[in-house]
Design an enzyme around this catalytic site. Structure first.
Site, PDB file in Angstrom:
ATOM      1  N   ASP A  90     -46.166 -36.516 -20.403  1.00 25.58           N
ATOM      2  CA  ASP A  90     -45.944 -37.838 -20.976  1.00 25.58           C
ATOM      3  C   ASP A  90     -44.607 -38.413 -20.498  1.00 25.58           C
ATOM      4  O   ASP A  90     -44.498 -39.606 -20.181  1.00 25.58           O
ATOM      5  CB  ASP A  90     -45.971 -37.758 -22.503  1.00 25.58           C
ATOM      6  CG  ASP A  90     -47.260 -37.158 -23.026  1.00 25.58           C
ATOM      7  OD1 ASP A  90     -48.332 -37.599 -22.585  1.00 25.58           O
ATOM      8  OD2 ASP A  90     -47.202 -36.243 -23.861  1.00 25.58           O
ATOM      9  N   HIS A 136     -48.233 -35.258 -29.129  1.00 24.31           N
ATOM     10  CA  HIS A 136     -48.942 -35.511 -27.872  1.00 24.31           C
ATOM     11  C   HIS A 136     -50.283 -36.157 -28.226  1.00 24.31           C
ATOM     12  O   HIS A 136     -51.339 -35.540 -28.210  1.00 24.31           O
ATOM     13  CB  HIS A 136     -49.155 -34.196 -27.115  1.00 24.31           C
ATOM     14  CG  HIS A 136     -49.911 -34.355 -25.831  1.00 24.31           C
ATOM     15  ND1 HIS A 136     -49.425 -35.056 -24.759  1.00 24.31           N
ATOM     16  CD2 HIS A 136     -51.133 -33.905 -25.457  1.00 24.31           C
ATOM     17  CE1 HIS A 136     -50.309 -35.034 -23.777  1.00 24.31           C
ATOM     18  NE2 HIS A 136     -51.358 -34.334 -24.184  1.00 24.31           N
TER      19      HIS A 136
END
Length: 434
Positions: A249, A274
């Site tokens: 990410d 996440h």
């Protein structure tokens, strides 16, 4: 079957390969079938002096049968007996890396990076312990065969198995990739329960047999809560040693900055889970050393488009390519490890999902939450204190925090906190987890 022993010292019974060059060795090549039964290594005992000719030691048939359940694979079952003066002075002590889901696509990219020296350095020999399942065992053998054929000098041992208590033995790094993907119609709560049981069992195995200072990176989703389950089931291992992978990410956030190459982007934090509630932090991030909001004047774009682009990057990739981001996930695992074994550049930091107890940000304790970290390169880390917050960032962090608290309630039965109950109604799974 006979094993030929070429010896240069009085005794040979050694299983670790700790040298950078091939020397005369006792050669024992085994192929095996899946077995959950612990087994002893096949030992070839011999006694010669240095001026004697090589001898042949016969291996009894019963021992040959036992060898089918040995931990080693193929050429990695070679044993070496060296005089002390022959041992290398330049290589470090062997490090043992266990990988679950080792027959999967992410591992197919990752294992060769681990073996090549890219991750731990050109002077760090590695032993790979690969965990699969009965269904994937033949594929696991295929992976081991490819590792054999690649002739990596630093790769000293490869073992394969389906029992986490065997595979995690003495592991110094555990990369937990294997997890059940989300199927059609499966709710997030159902996935939490199914995968949570996998990570509870793996936590128990790590607690029982791994190094007391093992570093654990959880990749299998939902990775934050899976990491929490794992650490709760491994009370003898420091909770600080557990990480949930949010580095992909972070990498995606860096490449979304407009007008610059990503090596000019620093101090990027992914806060929280996440999932689609993750918070890419553009308030503290910098471009060429300047705050992002000074470089990118369109703050509405930052708040609305930038965040969504990062969150949905995996889905966009799947639409284009028809498969999930296995290669870039493997790269992000490498980045995550390298950030722990190398000192963080002055003034910068990296993101990792870590245990929140004692955090300086006011985030609820007893969660695994992605936060900004720095490392001295010793495998440990400290949380960054010199960050700033505004109302927008705090509101986003509160939302992802609430989601992780809800996930924790779902898996209470797996972390010793009574019966689990789920109230998750919003689908925040990232594309690629299905």
């Amino acid at each position: 079957m006979a094993a030929v022993a070429e010896l240069s010292s009085p005794c040979c019974y050694k299983t670790q390969l700790t040298v950078p060059r091939l020397l005369p060795a006792t050669h024992l090549l085994t192929r095996r079938t899946p077995s959950r039964v612990r087994s002893k290594r096949v030992a070839i005992h011999c006694s010669v002096t240095s001026n004697q000719a090589p001898v042949t030691a016969a291996v009894p048939a019963a021992d040959q049968a036992k060898s089918r359940a040995a931990e080693c694979y193929g050429v990695f079952c070679l044993t070496y007996d060296l005089k002390a003066e022959e041992e290398t002075k330049t290589w470090k002590k062997l490090t043992t890396v266990a990988v679950s889901g080792a027959a999967g696509m992410i591992s197919n990219h990752l294992l060769f990076k681990l073996a090549s020296g890219e991750v731990f350095g050109p002077d760090q020999p590695v032993a790979l312990k690969l965990l699969g399942s009965e269904r994937s065992f033949e594929a696991l053998e295929g992976v081991a065969m490819e590792l054999e054929d690649s002739l990596y000098p630093l790769l000293r041992e490869v073992s394969i198995g389906i029992d986490s208590y065997e595979v995690f033995q003495d592991a110094e790094w555990a990369l937990l990739i294997g997890a059940k993907p989300r199927g059609p119609g499966m709710e997030r709560a159902g996935l939490l329960d199914i995968n949570g049981k996998i990570f509870a069992e793996q936590g128990k195995a790590l607690n029982a047999v791994a190094s007391r200072n093992v570093k654990v990176i959880v990749v299998g989703n939902p990775c934050n809560t899976n990491a929490l389950i794992c650490l709760k089931n491994a009370p003898n291992i420091p909770a600080k040693n557990f990480h949930a992978l949010t580095r992909l990410d972070e990498n995606r956030a860096k490449c979304q900055a407009t007008g610059v190459f990503y090596d000019k982007v620093s101090n990027v934090t992914i806060w929280g889970n996440h999932s689609t509630t993750q918070v890419p932090d553009f308030l503290n991030a910098r471009i060429n050393g300047l705050p992002v909001k000074e470089v990118i004047k369109d703050h509405k774009w930052l708040e609305e488009e930038f965040t969504v682009k990062v969150q949905k990057r995996g889905g966009a990739l799947i639409q284009k390519w028809g498969r999930s981001s296995a290669a870039s996930t493997a790269v992000s695992i490498v980045d995550a490890i390298k950030s722990l074994v190398n000192p963080t550049p002055e003034g910068d930091w990296f993101s990792s999902g870590v245990y929140t107890n004692g955090n300086p940000y006011g985030i609820a304790e007893d969660l695994v939450f992605s936060m900004p970290c720095r490392s001295k390169g010793d495998g440990d880390y400290e949380l960054v204190k010199d960050v700033i917050f505004d109302e927008y960032l705090l509101n986003r962090i509160s939302k992802t925090e609430a989601e992780l608290l809800a996930e924790k309630r779902c898996v209470a039965h797996l972390i010793g906190e009574g019966d689990g109950y789920c109230e998750i109604t919003e689908d925040t799974m990232l594309p690629g987890e299905m």
